[in-house]
Motif scaffolding. Structure first.
Motif, PDB file in Angstrom:
ATOM      1  N   LEU A 197      38.863 -62.583 104.813  1.00  0.00           N
ATOM      2  CA  LEU A 197      37.795 -61.622 104.591  1.00  0.00           C
ATOM      3  C   LEU A 197      38.393 -60.239 104.383  1.00  0.00           C
ATOM      4  O   LEU A 197      39.453 -59.923 104.917  1.00  0.00           O
ATOM      5  CB  LEU A 197      36.852 -61.572 105.801  1.00  0.00           C
ATOM      6  N   SER A 198      37.707 -59.411 103.617  1.00  0.00           N
ATOM      7  CA  SER A 198      38.100 -58.017 103.468  1.00  0.00           C
ATOM      8  C   SER A 198      36.848 -57.191 103.225  1.00  0.00           C
ATOM      9  O   SER A 198      35.843 -57.697 102.718  1.00  0.00           O
ATOM     10  CB  SER A 198      39.100 -57.841 102.317  1.00  0.00           C
ATOM     11  N   LEU A 199      36.905 -55.938 103.605  1.00  0.00           N
ATOM     12  CA  LEU A 199      35.765 -55.053 103.442  1.00  0.00           C
ATOM     13  C   LEU A 199      35.530 -54.777 101.971  1.00  0.00           C
ATOM     14  O   LEU A 199      36.461 -54.440 101.232  1.00  0.00           O
ATOM     15  CB  LEU A 199      36.015 -53.736 104.184  1.00  0.00           C
ATOM     16  N   ASN A 200      34.287 -54.924 101.521  1.00  0.00           N
ATOM     17  CA  ASN A 200      33.931 -54.640 100.139  1.00  0.00           C
ATOM     18  C   ASN A 200      33.334 -53.255 100.006  1.00  0.00           C
ATOM     19  O   ASN A 200      33.794 -52.443  99.214  1.00  0.00           O
ATOM     20  CB  ASN A 200      32.966 -55.705  99.607  1.00  0.00           C
ATOM     21  N   HIS A 201      32.267 -52.959 100.763  1.00  0.00           N
ATOM     22  CA  HIS A 201      31.634 -51.645 100.688  1.00  0.00           C
ATOM     23  C   HIS A 201      30.716 -51.417 101.881  1.00  0.00           C
ATOM     24  O   HIS A 201      30.382 -52.355 102.584  1.00  0.00           O
ATOM     25  CB  HIS A 201      30.835 -51.485  99.388  1.00  0.00           C
ATOM     26  N   VAL A 202      30.333 -50.169 102.071  1.00  0.00           N
ATOM     27  CA  VAL A 202      29.270 -49.794 102.986  1.00  0.00           C
ATOM     28  C   VAL A 202      28.138 -49.287 102.107  1.00  0.00           C
ATOM     29  O   VAL A 202      28.369 -48.505 101.177  1.00  0.00           O
ATOM     30  CB  VAL A 202      29.731 -48.697 103.975  1.00  0.00           C
ATOM     31  N   HIS A 203      26.922 -49.745 102.383  1.00  0.00           N
ATOM     32  CA  HIS A 203      25.771 -49.381 101.556  1.00  0.00           C
ATOM     33  C   HIS A 203      24.843 -48.481 102.361  1.00  0.00           C
ATOM     34  O   HIS A 203      24.373 -48.871 103.424  1.00  0.00           O
ATOM     35  CB  HIS A 203      25.021 -50.634 101.108  1.00  0.00           C
ATOM     36  N   LEU A 204      24.614 -47.282 101.849  1.00  0.00           N
ATOM     37  CA  LEU A 204      23.686 -46.343 102.459  1.00  0.00           C
ATOM     38  C   LEU A 204      22.442 -46.269 101.594  1.00  0.00           C
ATOM     39  O   LEU A 204      22.542 -46.165 100.377  1.00  0.00           O
ATOM     40  CB  LEU A 204      24.305 -44.945 102.544  1.00  0.00           C
ATOM     41  N   LYS A 205      21.268 -46.322 102.223  1.00  0.00           N
ATOM     42  CA  LYS A 205      19.998 -46.163 101.489  1.00  0.00           C
ATOM     43  C   LYS A 205      19.467 -44.771 101.791  1.00  0.00           C
ATOM     44  O   LYS A 205      19.478 -44.322 102.939  1.00  0.00           O
ATOM     45  CB  LYS A 205      18.979 -47.214 101.923  1.00  0.00           C
ATOM     46  N   SER A 206      18.988 -44.101 100.764  1.00  0.00           N
ATOM     47  CA  SER A 206      18.500 -42.734 100.902  1.00  0.00           C
ATOM     48  C   SER A 206      17.321 -42.501  99.968  1.00  0.00           C
ATOM     49  O   SER A 206      17.312 -43.012  98.840  1.00  0.00           O
ATOM     50  CB  SER A 206      19.624 -41.754 100.538  1.00  0.00           C
ATOM     51  N   THR A 263      35.020 -39.217  96.115  1.00  0.00           N
ATOM     52  CA  THR A 263      35.003 -39.086  94.662  1.00  0.00           C
ATOM     53  C   THR A 263      34.029 -40.106  94.081  1.00  0.00           C
ATOM     54  O   THR A 263      33.879 -41.209  94.611  1.00  0.00           O
ATOM     55  CB  THR A 263      36.404 -39.308  94.044  1.00  0.00           C
ATOM     56  N   LYS A 264      33.387 -39.714  93.007  1.00  0.00           N
ATOM     57  CA  LYS A 264      32.409 -40.584  92.364  1.00  0.00           C
ATOM     58  C   LYS A 264      33.136 -41.634  91.525  1.00  0.00           C
ATOM     59  O   LYS A 264      33.995 -41.312  90.718  1.00  0.00           O
ATOM     60  CB  LYS A 264      31.490 -39.738  91.475  1.00  0.00           C
ATOM     61  N   ILE A 265      32.788 -42.895  91.782  1.00  0.00           N
ATOM     62  CA  ILE A 265      33.331 -44.000  91.000  1.00  0.00           C
ATOM     63  C   ILE A 265      32.434 -44.267  89.799  1.00  0.00           C
ATOM     64  O   ILE A 265      32.908 -44.407  88.684  1.00  0.00           O
ATOM     65  CB  ILE A 265      33.454 -45.282  91.854  1.00  0.00           C
ATOM     66  N   ALA A 266      31.122 -44.341  90.060  1.00  0.00           N
ATOM     67  CA  ALA A 266      30.186 -44.677  88.980  1.00  0.00           C
ATOM     68  C   ALA A 266      28.760 -44.376  89.398  1.00  0.00           C
ATOM     69  O   ALA A 266      28.436 -44.362  90.586  1.00  0.00           O
ATOM     70  CB  ALA A 266      30.302 -46.165  88.625  1.00  0.00           C
ATOM     71  N   VAL A 311      25.490 -45.668  97.482  1.00  0.00           N
ATOM     72  CA  VAL A 311      24.398 -44.826  97.964  1.00  0.00           C
ATOM     73  C   VAL A 311      23.241 -44.990  96.986  1.00  0.00           C
ATOM     74  O   VAL A 311      23.327 -44.569  95.835  1.00  0.00           O
ATOM     75  CB  VAL A 311      24.821 -43.341  98.042  1.00  0.00           C
ATOM     76  N   THR A 312      22.165 -45.654  97.448  1.00  0.00           N
ATOM     77  CA  THR A 312      21.026 -45.909  96.562  1.00  0.00           C
ATOM     78  C   THR A 312      19.716 -45.644  97.284  1.00  0.00           C
ATOM     79  O   THR A 312      19.662 -45.552  98.507  1.00  0.00           O
ATOM     80  CB  THR A 312      20.993 -47.374  96.064  1.00  0.00           C
ATOM     81  N   ARG A 313      18.658 -45.565  96.489  1.00  0.00           N
ATOM     82  CA  ARG A 313      17.309 -45.537  97.077  1.00  0.00           C
ATOM     83  C   ARG A 313      16.922 -46.986  97.347  1.00  0.00           C
ATOM     84  O   ARG A 313      17.693 -47.905  97.076  1.00  0.00           O
ATOM     85  CB  ARG A 313      16.315 -44.850  96.133  1.00  0.00           C
ATOM     86  N   HIS A 314      15.742 -47.203  97.898  1.00  0.00           N
ATOM     87  CA  HIS A 314      15.274 -48.583  98.083  1.00  0.00           C
ATOM     88  C   HIS A 314      15.199 -49.261  96.718  1.00  0.00           C
ATOM     89  O   HIS A 314      14.832 -48.636  95.715  1.00  0.00           O
ATOM     90  CB  HIS A 314      13.902 -48.600  98.751  1.00  0.00           C
ATOM     91  N   ILE A 315      15.554 -50.522  96.684  1.00  0.00           N
ATOM     92  CA  ILE A 315      15.608 -51.283  95.441  1.00  0.00           C
ATOM     93  C   ILE A 315      14.366 -52.165  95.360  1.00  0.00           C
ATOM     94  O   ILE A 315      14.139 -53.007  96.236  1.00  0.00           O
ATOM     95  CB  ILE A 315      16.909 -52.111  95.378  1.00  0.00           C
ATOM     96  N   ASP A 346      34.060 -43.367  96.301  1.00  0.00           N
ATOM     97  CA  ASP A 346      35.274 -43.753  97.015  1.00  0.00           C
ATOM     98  C   ASP A 346      35.476 -42.706  98.101  1.00  0.00           C
ATOM     99  O   ASP A 346      35.737 -41.538  97.810  1.00  0.00           O
ATOM    100  CB  ASP A 346      36.473 -43.765  96.069  1.00  0.00           C
ATOM    101  N   LEU A 347      35.326 -43.116  99.358  1.00  0.00           N
ATOM    102  CA  LEU A 347      35.532 -42.235 100.499  1.00  0.00           C
ATOM    103  C   LEU A 347      36.880 -42.599 101.116  1.00  0.00           C
ATOM    104  O   LEU A 347      36.968 -43.397 102.044  1.00  0.00           O
ATOM    105  CB  LEU A 347      34.393 -42.385 101.516  1.00  0.00           C
ATOM    106  N   HIS A 348      37.950 -42.071 100.518  1.00  0.00           N
ATOM    107  CA  HIS A 348      39.309 -42.279 101.019  1.00  0.00           C
ATOM    108  C   HIS A 348      39.622 -43.762 101.210  1.00  0.00           C
ATOM    109  O   HIS A 348      40.098 -44.196 102.254  1.00  0.00           O
ATOM    110  CB  HIS A 348      39.527 -41.497 102.317  1.00  0.00           C
ATOM    111  N   GLY A 349      39.282 -44.556 100.196  1.00  0.00           N
ATOM    112  CA  GLY A 349      39.565 -45.986 100.229  1.00  0.00           C
ATOM    113  C   GLY A 349      38.393 -46.848 100.652  1.00  0.00           C
ATOM    114  O   GLY A 349      38.452 -48.066 100.523  1.00  0.00           O
TER     115      GLY A 349
END
Length: 118
Positions: free
Chosen positions: A3-12, A29-32, A50-54, A42-45
């Motif tokens: 296993l490896s960390l893929n991402h952290v998802h923040l909803k705003s 830095t902004k990736i996309a 960061v998205t609104r509700h989907i 990208d927060l230092h690796g």
């Protein structure tokens, strides 16, 4: 199983303003852009989505998360920068190994922590 960390998802409710906070305050830095829903950073690796509700998501959606911890070489410099930028400091403490930590509030109530790197 590997296993490896893929991402952290923040909803705003305002993902672009939230993303800008992480860019301006923490050096992300902004990736996309993620369409009109948000931004990938990208927060230092660490990848932050960061998205609104989907609308198509059927499981319960909540804003924010508990906290993100970031190692810091210059903890006092980071504390001074946070205070100068008007950040809400939630707690300053010393933890195991006599390391200083500071918790502060980011957008949408997300708590962030700087941990002194020894």
């Amino acid at each position: 199983m590997a296993l490896s960390l893929n991402h952290v998802h923040l909803k705003s409710p305002d993902p672009f303003t939230t993303a800008q906070f992480y860019i301006d305050t923490l050096g992300a830095t902004k990736i996309a852009d993620v369409g009109e829903n948000g931004v990938r950073l990208d927060l230092h690796g660490l990848t932050l989505n960061v998205t609104r509700h989907i609308e198509s998501q059927t499981r319960d959606q909540k804003y924010g998360m508990e906290h993100i911890a970031i190692d810091a070489d210059d903890i006092q410099g980071m504390i001074d920068m946070l205070k100068a930028n008007g950040a809400t400091i939630l707690e300053e403490a010393t933890v195991s190994g006599d390391r200083r930590v500071v918790f502060f509030e980011g957008p949408d109530g997300v708590q962030l922590e700087f941990i002194e790197r020894k």
